[in-house]
Design a protein around this motif. Structure first.
Motif, PDB file in Angstrom:
ATOM      1  N   MET A  22     102.256  17.517 -12.567  1.00  0.00           N
ATOM      2  CA  MET A  22     100.824  17.419 -12.607  1.00  0.00           C
ATOM      3  C   MET A  22     100.375  17.609 -14.028  1.00  0.00           C
ATOM      4  O   MET A  22     100.781  18.537 -14.701  1.00  0.00           O
ATOM      5  N   SER A  58      89.617  16.393 -20.224  1.00  0.00           N
ATOM      6  CA  SER A  58      89.214  15.626 -19.047  1.00  0.00           C
ATOM      7  C   SER A  58      88.258  16.407 -18.152  1.00  0.00           C
ATOM      8  O   SER A  58      87.904  15.945 -17.085  1.00  0.00           O
ATOM      9  N   SER A 102      82.430  15.473  -5.501  1.00  0.00           N
ATOM     10  CA  SER A 102      83.252  16.441  -6.207  1.00  0.00           C
ATOM     11  C   SER A 102      82.413  17.485  -6.929  1.00  0.00           C
ATOM     12  O   SER A 102      82.926  18.505  -7.347  1.00  0.00           O
ATOM     13  N   LEU A 114      94.661  18.449  -5.348  1.00  0.00           N
ATOM     14  CA  LEU A 114      94.612  17.420  -6.384  1.00  0.00           C
ATOM     15  C   LEU A 114      95.840  16.526  -6.285  1.00  0.00           C
ATOM     16  O   LEU A 114      96.949  17.002  -6.007  1.00  0.00           O
ATOM     17  N   ALA A 115      95.647  15.256  -6.525  1.00  0.00           N
ATOM     18  CA  ALA A 115      96.758  14.304  -6.548  1.00  0.00           C
ATOM     19  C   ALA A 115      97.556  14.498  -7.841  1.00  0.00           C
ATOM     20  O   ALA A 115      97.003  14.976  -8.844  1.00  0.00           O
ATOM     21  N   GLU A 137      96.016  13.998 -11.440  1.00  0.00           N
ATOM     22  CA  GLU A 137      94.556  14.046 -11.363  1.00  0.00           C
ATOM     23  C   GLU A 137      94.020  15.174 -12.242  1.00  0.00           C
ATOM     24  O   GLU A 137      94.601  16.256 -12.318  1.00  0.00           O
ATOM     25  N   SER A 138      92.899  14.921 -12.892  1.00  0.00           N
ATOM     26  CA  SER A 138      92.273  15.920 -13.746  1.00  0.00           C
ATOM     27  C   SER A 138      91.561  16.971 -12.917  1.00  0.00           C
ATOM     28  O   SER A 138      91.087  16.699 -11.816  1.00  0.00           O
ATOM     29  N   PRO A 146      88.596  18.847 -11.719  1.00  0.00           N
ATOM     30  CA  PRO A 146      87.161  18.544 -11.706  1.00  0.00           C
ATOM     31  C   PRO A 146      86.351  19.664 -12.360  1.00  0.00           C
ATOM     32  O   PRO A 146      86.675  20.844 -12.235  1.00  0.00           O
TER      33      PRO A 146
END
Length: 158
Positions: free
Chosen positions: A1, A7, A15, A51-52, A55-56, A58
């Motif tokens: 990750m 980001s 979100s 989170l994928a 992915e950043s 949020p």
């Protein structure tokens, strides 16, 4: 990750209300999905979600690392924290993988990492997770509901 500080931009839409961004440190599983539902509290993924990969984080979401109570899990947490950078300190949700306390090496390593964490929340061993098809079914059991309530209280500080 991969999580980059640059980001962290304001996010519009669903979100924006995200409270917890969950990062499984050594892969997804029923425990990860169940903890996400525990923290979400029935908000259909609006409060907490996994989170994928890549992915950043949020903007405004509290990062939550998910790991099992194994030496391997503790070492994965350590490796992730070594490259964490200037992001907010994450919570660690330490999910028991057996009905016994974690081995000494895992306990000592997590204790040593506590300065880099916002806190450590422990989820007890839930044998029902071995026999359910998904987190919704798991949350029908009283022991899972009790663990969810305790987890939310711990992370919300009340």
């Amino acid at each position: 990750m991969t999580i980059h500080a640059e980001s962290l931009l304001p996010v519009n839409g669903p979100s924006a209300a995200l409270r917890y961004a969950l990062v499984p440190v050594h892969g997804p599983g029923i425990a990860v999905a169940t903890v996400a539902r525990m923290l979400d509290g029935g908000a259909e993924g609006a409060t907490a979600r996994v989170l994928a990969p890549g992915e950043s984080l949020p903007y405004g979401a509290q990062p939550v690392l998910l790991a099992e109570t194994t030496v391997y899990g503790a070492h994965c947490v350590e490796a992730l924290l070594q490259r964490w950078g200037p992001l907010p300190k994450p919570w660690l949700v330490w999910v028991a993988d057996a009905p016994v306390r974690p081995v000494a090496d895992a306990r000592y390593l997590v204790r040593a990492l506590e300065g880099r964490l916002a806190g450590v929340a422990k989820v007890p061993y839930l044998p029902v997770l071995r026999a359910v098809k998904g987190p919704d079914e798991a949350l029908e059991y009283k022991d899972v509901q009790a663990a969810a309530e305790k987890l939310r209280r711990t992370m919300e500080g009340s």
